[in-house]
Design a protein around this motif. Sequence first.
Motif, PDB file in Angstrom:
ATOM      1  N   THR A  21     -21.103  16.693  28.209  1.00  0.00           N
ATOM      2  CA  THR A  21     -19.755  17.147  28.558  1.00  0.00           C
ATOM      3  C   THR A  21     -18.798  16.973  27.383  1.00  0.00           C
ATOM      4  OG1 THR A  21     -19.127  14.995  29.496  1.00  0.00           O
ATOM      5  CG2 THR A  21     -20.117  16.602  30.997  1.00  0.00           C
ATOM      6  N   TRP A  22     -19.168  16.181  26.382  1.00  0.00           N
ATOM      7  CA  TRP A  22     -18.351  16.057  25.174  1.00  0.00           C
ATOM      8  C   TRP A  22     -18.580  17.233  24.207  1.00  0.00           C
ATOM      9  CZ3 TRP A  22     -18.177  11.906  28.145  1.00  0.00           C
ATOM     10  CH2 TRP A  22     -17.033  11.101  28.085  1.00  0.00           C
ATOM     11  N   PHE A  23     -19.394  18.185  24.613  1.00  0.00           N
ATOM     12  CA  PHE A  23     -19.646  19.384  23.798  1.00  0.00           C
ATOM     13  C   PHE A  23     -19.390  20.624  24.656  1.00  0.00           C
ATOM     14  CE2 PHE A  23     -21.898  15.904  22.000  1.00  0.00           C
ATOM     15  CZ  PHE A  23     -21.851  16.078  20.625  1.00  0.00           C
ATOM     16  N   GLY A  24     -18.277  20.603  25.376  1.00  0.00           N
ATOM     17  CA  GLY A  24     -17.966  21.674  26.310  1.00  0.00           C
ATOM     18  C   GLY A  24     -17.346  22.908  25.679  1.00  0.00           C
ATOM     19  N   ARG A  25     -16.925  22.805  24.427  1.00  0.00           N
ATOM     20  CA  ARG A  25     -16.351  23.969  23.746  1.00  0.00           C
ATOM     21  C   ARG A  25     -17.485  24.905  23.338  1.00  0.00           C
ATOM     22  NH1 ARG A  25     -13.591  22.451  18.548  1.00  0.00           N
ATOM     23  NH2 ARG A  25     -14.257  24.253  17.372  1.00  0.00           N
ATOM     24  N   VAL A  26     -17.444  26.145  23.810  1.00  0.00           N
ATOM     25  CA  VAL A  26     -18.541  27.089  23.581  1.00  0.00           C
ATOM     26  C   VAL A  26     -18.041  28.265  22.747  1.00  0.00           C
ATOM     27  CG1 VAL A  26     -20.194  28.654  24.662  1.00  0.00           C
ATOM     28  CG2 VAL A  26     -19.695  26.440  25.722  1.00  0.00           C
ATOM     29  N   GLU A  27     -18.821  28.629  21.721  1.00  0.00           N
ATOM     30  CA  GLU A  27     -18.510  29.790  20.891  1.00  0.00           C
ATOM     31  C   GLU A  27     -19.771  30.627  20.696  1.00  0.00           C
ATOM     32  OE1 GLU A  27     -16.644  28.817  17.216  1.00  0.00           O
ATOM     33  OE2 GLU A  27     -14.988  27.696  18.149  1.00  0.00           O
ATOM     34  N   TYR A  28     -19.572  31.871  20.297  1.00  0.00           N
ATOM     35  CA  TYR A  28     -20.681  32.788  20.021  1.00  0.00           C
ATOM     36  C   TYR A  28     -20.514  33.323  18.604  1.00  0.00           C
ATOM     37  CZ  TYR A  28     -21.220  32.629  25.083  1.00  0.00           C
ATOM     38  OH  TYR A  28     -21.392  32.200  26.368  1.00  0.00           O
ATOM     39  N   ALA A  87     -13.473  18.062  19.995  1.00  0.00           N
ATOM     40  CA  ALA A  87     -14.195  18.225  18.731  1.00  0.00           C
ATOM     41  C   ALA A  87     -15.673  18.552  18.911  1.00  0.00           C
ATOM     42  CB  ALA A  87     -14.058  16.954  17.880  1.00  0.00           C
ATOM     43  N   GLY A  88     -16.237  18.365  20.105  1.00  0.00           N
ATOM     44  CA  GLY A  88     -17.631  18.711  20.340  1.00  0.00           C
ATOM     45  C   GLY A  88     -17.777  20.195  20.627  1.00  0.00           C
ATOM     46  N   ILE A  89     -18.775  20.826  20.022  1.00  0.00           N
ATOM     47  CA  ILE A  89     -18.895  22.280  20.126  1.00  0.00           C
ATOM     48  C   ILE A  89     -20.357  22.679  20.299  1.00  0.00           C
ATOM     49  CG2 ILE A  89     -19.013  22.531  17.610  1.00  0.00           C
ATOM     50  CD1 ILE A  89     -17.526  25.192  17.930  1.00  0.00           C
ATOM     51  N   LYS A  90     -20.572  23.713  21.088  1.00  0.00           N
ATOM     52  CA  LYS A  90     -21.892  24.330  21.260  1.00  0.00           C
ATOM     53  C   LYS A  90     -21.750  25.792  20.853  1.00  0.00           C
ATOM     54  CE  LYS A  90     -23.902  23.302  25.053  1.00  0.00           C
ATOM     55  NZ  LYS A  90     -24.045  23.305  26.532  1.00  0.00           N
TER      56      LYS A  90
END
Length: 372
Positions: free
Chosen positions: A31-38, A315-318
């Motif tokens: 859940t600390w990497f909830g920011r999602v980008e493509y 700051a966490g990102i996927k």
Amino acid sequence: MAEFLTPYQMSKVLSGVIPANRTARPNFLQTWFGRVEYRETETVNFDKEFQSKNTVAMYVAPSVDAPIVKLQGYGTQELRFAYVKEGLVSPGWEEINSRQLGQQFGQVDVMANWIANIRKKLAQTEFNFENLFELNAANILVYGTHTASSALHPTVVYDFGRTVVTTSAAFDTGYVPAVDLTTLDKGGVGARAWSVAGGEPYLDLITACNTVNRRSSVEAVIMSSNAWAKLEADITANYATAADTTIAVLNRVQLKVTPVVEAYQDLNFRRSLAIGNGTFVDIYTYEAIYHNRDTGAETKYIPDGYMLVLPSKQAGIKVYGRIMHPDAGYSALPRYINTWKDQKSGIQESEIHMNYLMGHTDIDSVVSWKVM
């Protein structure tokens, strides 16, 4: 002589079958990497500032030239995606021509069983992906690095350059993103560790929280159960006032913490603890495990002897990259299912594709200490 009922006779007696209960997924750390980008690019660049100094202005006489302002340095890391596939094959006759979990005795619907089997495999595939995300998250938060590799994939190393303190002098500055207390030398190697008489768990926790607060704000403290036992013993023995603070924040526990704990497997709330200036932190233990795909070995996401102080989650990102298949249009997608069928045998096969990476844009705001 006792007479036993056949399964078909028993179906008239049973009003229904109680299905097995699902367990909560152990997916707390991701859940600390909830920011999602493509991204349609081949790589992803992560910028990082370094040599960050909290400098003060300089006194300069009117007749003297002013010193030139120097910006802190920065660097860029170029990271590549890692590819993941899970394979599905349609079930055989033996798998679908028998009673399935939760079904009545004597009632077999072959096509319904076929569909249910595929659905279960798809669900298990998603669980496997989720477990991989959790392992990625754990490695990044605990070690500041993660390695993607297997016998079927080239090794890709993701190292986000966390600052690691290795001397007592550096530790005493109070800015300690990462440290192994069992190797730190002050009055003897390992004398600072929580497992020895010289350890100071409560004061160390304050130092760790202050480190996070320099760059972000403390969201939660997560630790292994054996580390928590040492912290609790120190609080109870030496900081009685701090130990009583949980009672004073009962509403905080009920309204904020308890719902979080109920949502995740093996996440246990321990207490809300005062760390100064009217600030409280929520402390949890997290004992969730995963199993090695090949050996079945059971491994904890957070190793014994570790403490994490986690900042806010921005700051966490996927990042999802291109699916490397023409039928997917080589587009950046979270998942793609490629399905084909043998027209002669009727066997249907599928592969679920995923191309992704996980990263952290401010790894020094995450504190990870090996304390014992």
